[in-house]
Every structure is written in C-alpha cells, then in structure tokens.
Write a protein that holds these residues in place. Structure first.
Motif, short mmCIF file in Angstrom:
data_model
loop_
_atom_site.label_atom_id
_atom_site.label_comp_id
_atom_site.label_asym_id
_atom_site.label_seq_id
_atom_site.Cartn_x
_atom_site.Cartn_y
_atom_site.Cartn_z
N LEU A 156 51.96 12.88 -27.31
CA LEU A 156 52.82 12.96 -28.49
C LEU A 156 54.22 13.46 -28.09
N ARG A 157 54.24 14.48 -27.26
CA ARG A 157 55.52 15.03 -26.83
C ARG A 157 56.35 13.96 -26.12
N GLY A 158 55.69 13.19 -25.25
CA GLY A 158 56.39 12.13 -24.53
C GLY A 158 56.98 11.09 -25.48
N GLU A 159 56.23 10.72 -26.52
CA GLU A 159 56.71 9.73 -27.48
C GLU A 159 57.94 10.25 -28.23
N VAL A 160 57.89 11.51 -28.62
CA VAL A 160 59.00 12.07 -29.39
C VAL A 160 60.25 12.17 -28.51
N VAL A 161 60.07 12.57 -27.26
CA VAL A 161 61.21 12.65 -26.35
C VAL A 161 61.80 11.25 -26.12
N ALA A 162 60.91 10.25 -25.95
CA ALA A 162 61.38 8.87 -25.75
C ALA A 162 62.20 8.42 -26.96
N HIS A 163 61.76 8.79 -28.16
CA HIS A 163 62.49 8.45 -29.37
C HIS A 163 63.88 9.07 -29.36
N LEU A 164 63.97 10.33 -28.94
CA LEU A 164 65.27 10.99 -28.88
C LEU A 164 66.18 10.32 -27.85
N GLU A 165 65.58 9.83 -26.77
CA GLU A 165 66.38 9.16 -25.74
C GLU A 165 66.87 7.80 -26.23
N THR A 166 65.96 7.01 -26.82
CA THR A 166 66.37 5.65 -27.21
C THR A 166 67.33 5.69 -28.39
N SER A 167 67.26 6.75 -29.22
CA SER A 167 68.19 6.82 -30.34
C SER A 167 69.51 7.47 -29.93
N GLY A 168 69.66 7.76 -28.63
CA GLY A 168 70.95 8.22 -28.12
C GLY A 168 71.27 9.68 -28.43
N ARG A 169 70.26 10.47 -28.72
CA ARG A 169 70.53 11.89 -29.01
C ARG A 169 70.33 12.76 -27.77
N TRP A 170 69.41 12.36 -26.91
CA TRP A 170 69.19 13.09 -25.66
C TRP A 170 69.38 12.13 -24.50
N ARG A 171 69.93 12.65 -23.39
CA ARG A 171 70.02 11.84 -22.19
C ARG A 171 69.39 12.62 -21.05
N ARG A 172 68.41 11.97 -20.39
CA ARG A 172 67.69 12.65 -19.31
C ARG A 172 68.58 12.80 -18.10
N VAL A 173 68.63 14.00 -17.56
CA VAL A 173 69.42 14.29 -16.37
C VAL A 173 68.41 14.67 -15.31
N SER A 174 68.16 13.79 -14.38
CA SER A 174 67.06 14.04 -13.45
C SER A 174 67.40 15.04 -12.35
N PRO A 175 68.44 14.80 -11.56
CA PRO A 175 68.64 15.72 -10.45
C PRO A 175 69.11 17.08 -10.96
N PRO A 176 68.89 18.16 -10.24
CA PRO A 176 68.23 18.18 -8.94
C PRO A 176 66.71 18.03 -9.05
N ARG A 177 66.08 18.60 -10.06
CA ARG A 177 64.65 18.37 -10.22
C ARG A 177 64.25 18.65 -11.66
N GLY A 178 63.09 18.20 -12.02
CA GLY A 178 62.56 18.43 -13.35
C GLY A 178 63.27 17.54 -14.35
N SER A 179 62.97 17.73 -15.60
CA SER A 179 63.61 16.89 -16.59
C SER A 179 64.46 17.76 -17.52
N THR A 180 65.73 17.78 -17.20
CA THR A 180 66.71 18.42 -18.06
C THR A 180 67.32 17.33 -18.94
N PHE A 181 67.67 17.69 -20.18
CA PHE A 181 68.28 16.72 -21.07
C PHE A 181 69.67 17.19 -21.47
N GLU A 182 70.59 16.26 -21.46
CA GLU A 182 71.89 16.55 -22.06
C GLU A 182 71.77 16.24 -23.55
#
Ligand SMILES: [Zn+2]
Length: 433
Positions: free
Chosen positions: A397-423
């Motif tokens: 469920l958490r993954g789906e909600v995060v994906a929704h935030l990404e595709t709707s342009g509210r969060w952007r995943r920032v991968s490096p240096p490690r882990g999943s940080t979101f702008e």
C-alpha cells in the motif's frame, strides 16, 4: 481500593480534578520537596510554564531505590500552562496517569513486585516536546539540554540502586551522559511500554517484565532456600568491567557465557545456587480488532528506523488529514484477509503522506527533501494511526501511494547517494485552493 476487581486494566486514578489536587497538596512532603524544587528550577530555566510535570509524591521520592527513565512527558502528564498540549493531563509523571503507557507500567510493576514507594518515575528529557497538538521524538539537542538536570537528580537520589532505561531514547540519553553517577548503580534496559511497542513487538511485554523483575530482585534479594543467606543475581553473558566490579563487591555472581535454559538465577555467599521463577506474564492486551489472526507474528522489531516518540499520534490531536486517513486504514485493514494490506483510498493516503513529509522535511537550499530518517518514516504514520501486528504488510500500500505522489508530480525520487529520499515539489498554484 481497586474497585475494578479483576479487570485487566489499571484503575484510572487521575480521572478527576479532585484526585489531582489531592496529590498536588503533597508536593512539599519531606520525601518529595527537593524534587519539587528541582522541577521548579527546570521550569524557570526554560522560561516558566508547566511543560515539566511534577515528580509523583506517591513514589519513593528522593529515597527511591529504583529510577525508571522514559523518553519525555506525554500529553497526559503535562498540566495546564503556557506550553502544553491541547488536552492537558494530571501534571505528574505517574503510573496513575490516564494513558496506555502509564497503565502498562502500573500493571507490570505490580506483576514484578516493585512497590511504588521504592520507585521514582522520570524522563530522560523532563519537558513536553510537542508543539501543543503533536508530540515528536526527542532529539540529540533535547538530550544535551537535559543532561545537567539528570546530574542534579542523581545527586538528590541518595538511596538509588537500580536505573531501568525504558526505550531507546532513555538508553541513548543515559549512554551519552558524562556527569557523575553512583558507582554501584545497576542498569537495566528494556523497551518502552508504549501502546505501539506492546501491540507490535510480541516480546516487548515480557522483556519489560523481566527488567522490572530483575530490579525487584536487586532491591529485595530473595533468600537462599538452603542457608537463608541473601541471594544475589547470577548474570550470564560476556561480562564487562562494570560487571566484574559488581561481582567483586558481591552484588552479582558471574554465570558464564553459555545459557542452557534451566540455569540457576541466584546464588548465595556459601555457594548454593537456585533457580527462581520469573513471574508469568499476564496475557497481552488484545490486539486491535482489525488485525487478522492468520498472520504469523513478526518475531522481532529491530528495524533500522529510530522509533517515534512512544506516545506519538496516540495522545496528541490528530490533524484533519490524519483523521481522514485513519478512517480509510480502518476500512482497508479488516477487508484484508491475508498478506499485504489491500490497496485503496490512495488519494486520501497521498494527502496524509504529503503532509507528513512536509512536517518532517529538510530544507536544502530552496528545495525541501523528505528522507524518512530519525523515526519519521512513512511506516510510522501508518502504524501510528492503525497499528497492525506485522508492519511489513503495509509495504504494498505504501508503495502504491508513493508511486501516486510521484506520477502526479508532487514528489520526485532522489536516489543518490543511497536510500530513497524525495524532493517535495511545489504545488501548482493553479490547483491549490
Ligand atoms: Zn545458601
């Protein structure tokens, strides 16, 4: 008088203002007055207000032999005053408070045989760290600010023999503390008796009961069944320097590193050894009705996340987004029969995550980033609103909600240096209301 008979829950002793005023009237009794003055000094150093609760006159006060340290006062421990939660409580740190953590402490002390008049309850950070509506985990700067007050407290407690560190925050604060402490102090560690811990960590209650029982055995040693001399605890595992010193003083016996399961727990000076039964833990409080019983309980909970404040989301007022999301989670969980919690209400949960992320965001330059570190993971807000036995079941469920935030342009995943940080991207001004 326990009018509740065989009810498993502790009586709510601070249910009315008369009970609270009765205890306030005792704040200047000889055993507690120095501690009352310590609270007054902390308050005035912090600019007044009631965000530091009183020590409980029902406790052993400065003659306490066992000090129980928790994290920071919850909403129900803080009285009315300038810096206070929206729903003020008793104004005391006490197992008589009307919250679930206090009720658990009340019960566990009774089971372990720790009488109240030999105990003192306090927090590694003595003041309320919430903002009035929400409480947060204590951080390093809280702990640094609190250190001198721990030193003053330890100087006042002349009969202290055991410290029980309940939870990560108390343990961290104690380990960082560099001031003087009594040399022969026995330190016991256990989880915090918060509702989240007791519901999600199957072994938490037993671990706390073991720690409390160990403390009871130290202040009240059982006598040898053969010769009647006082018994001392046998400690197993690799001994450190503190333990060797305690053994030299005759306070413990070193039992070696191998534990077979039916090892003696106590020995006497004459060399007799015997095993004492630890009290059988009472049944765990019932899990929330929503928890399907088919799921195997998660064996341990030692994740890499720091824990949130144990009372987080349970004692503070919930935000509108949290209340709405809680209703949705309570809808989804019972409709899930096995495995991952079913996906649904994604829009509502996206609002919840976005609010949470903004509340815990780190600014870097002109941008905002959400890392989920330091006990602020998305997992915590789900579990805080609707605790389930195995929190890994939130993953889908958490993954789906995060994906929704990404595709709707509210969060952007920032991968490096490690882990999943979101702008956290600024909202389109056109769409906000
Ligand atoms: Zn003996």
């Amino acid at each position: 008088v326990d009018l509740l008979g065989d009810q498993p829950s502790a009586p709510k002793l601070f249910a009315d203002a008369t009970a609270i005023r009765g205890r306030e009237a005792r704040l200047h009794e000889p055993h507690i007055v120095d501690l009352t003055q310590l609270v007054e000094r902390i308050r005035s150093a912090r600019g007044g207000g009631n965000s530091v609760p009183w020590f409980d006159p029902e406790s052993g006060g400065r003659h306490a032999e066992v000090l129980l340290l928790f994290e920071a006062p919850g909403a129900r421990a803080v009285g009315a005053g300038p810096v206070r939660p929206t729903r003020p409580g008793s104004g005391f740190i006490s197992p008589d408070n009307n919250d679930e953590s206090a009720a658990a402490v009340f019960e566990l002390e009774r089971e372990a045989g720790l009488p109240r008049d030999r105990l003192l309850h306090w927090n590694i950070v003595p003041w309320y760290v919430g903002d009035g509506t929400k409480i947060r985990a204590v951080n390093r700067s809280d702990r640094v600010e609190a250190e001198p007050w721990l030193e003053e407290l330890l100087e006042l407690l002349t009969d202290l023999r055991v410290v029980i560190l309940c939870g990560d925050a108390a343990q961290k604060g104690w380990d960082e503390y560099t001031g003087p402490r009594p040399l022969d102090l026995w330190v016991v560690r256990c989880p915090h008796p918060s509702p989240v811990n007791l519901r999600t960590r199957p072994d938490a209650r037993e671990e706390i009961l073991e720690a409390f029982t160990e403390a009871a055995w130290i202040v009240d040693p059982p006598t040898c069944p053969v010769c009647g001399e006082p018994g001392v605890l046998i400690v197993y595992g690799m001994p450190g320097p503190d333990l060797f010193e305690a053994a030299e003083r005759g306070e413990v016996l070193i039992g070696g590193c191998v534990i077979t399961g039916d090892d003696p727990t106590h020995g006497c000076a004459a060399g007799h050894e015997w095993m004492m039964k630890r009290p059988k833990p009472a049944p765990r409080p019932p899990a929330p009705a929503a928890t399907p019983s088919k799921q195997p309980p998660r064996p341990t909970f030692s994740g890499e996340h720091a824990e949130p404040h144990p009372d987080a989301l349970f004692e503070g007022e919930l935000t509108a987004a949290q209340l709405t999301a809680q209703r949705c989670l309570r809808d989804l969980v019972p409709r899930t029969t096995t495995g991952s919690i079913r996906v649904g209400h994604v829009d509502v949960l996206a609002e919840l995550f976005d609010e949470w992320a903004h509340d815990h965001a780190e600014p870097r330059g002109s941008a905002l980033f959400f890392t989920g570190k330091g006990g602020t993971g998305l997992w915590h807000v789900l579990q805080g609103l609707c605790a389930i036995e195995d929190p890994r079941r939130w993953n889908g469920l958490r993954g789906e909600v995060v994906a929704h935030l990404e595709t709707s342009g509210r969060w952007r995943r920032v991968s490096p240096p490690r882990g999943s940080t979101f702008e956290l991207l600024p909202r389109d001004p056109g769409e906000s209301g």
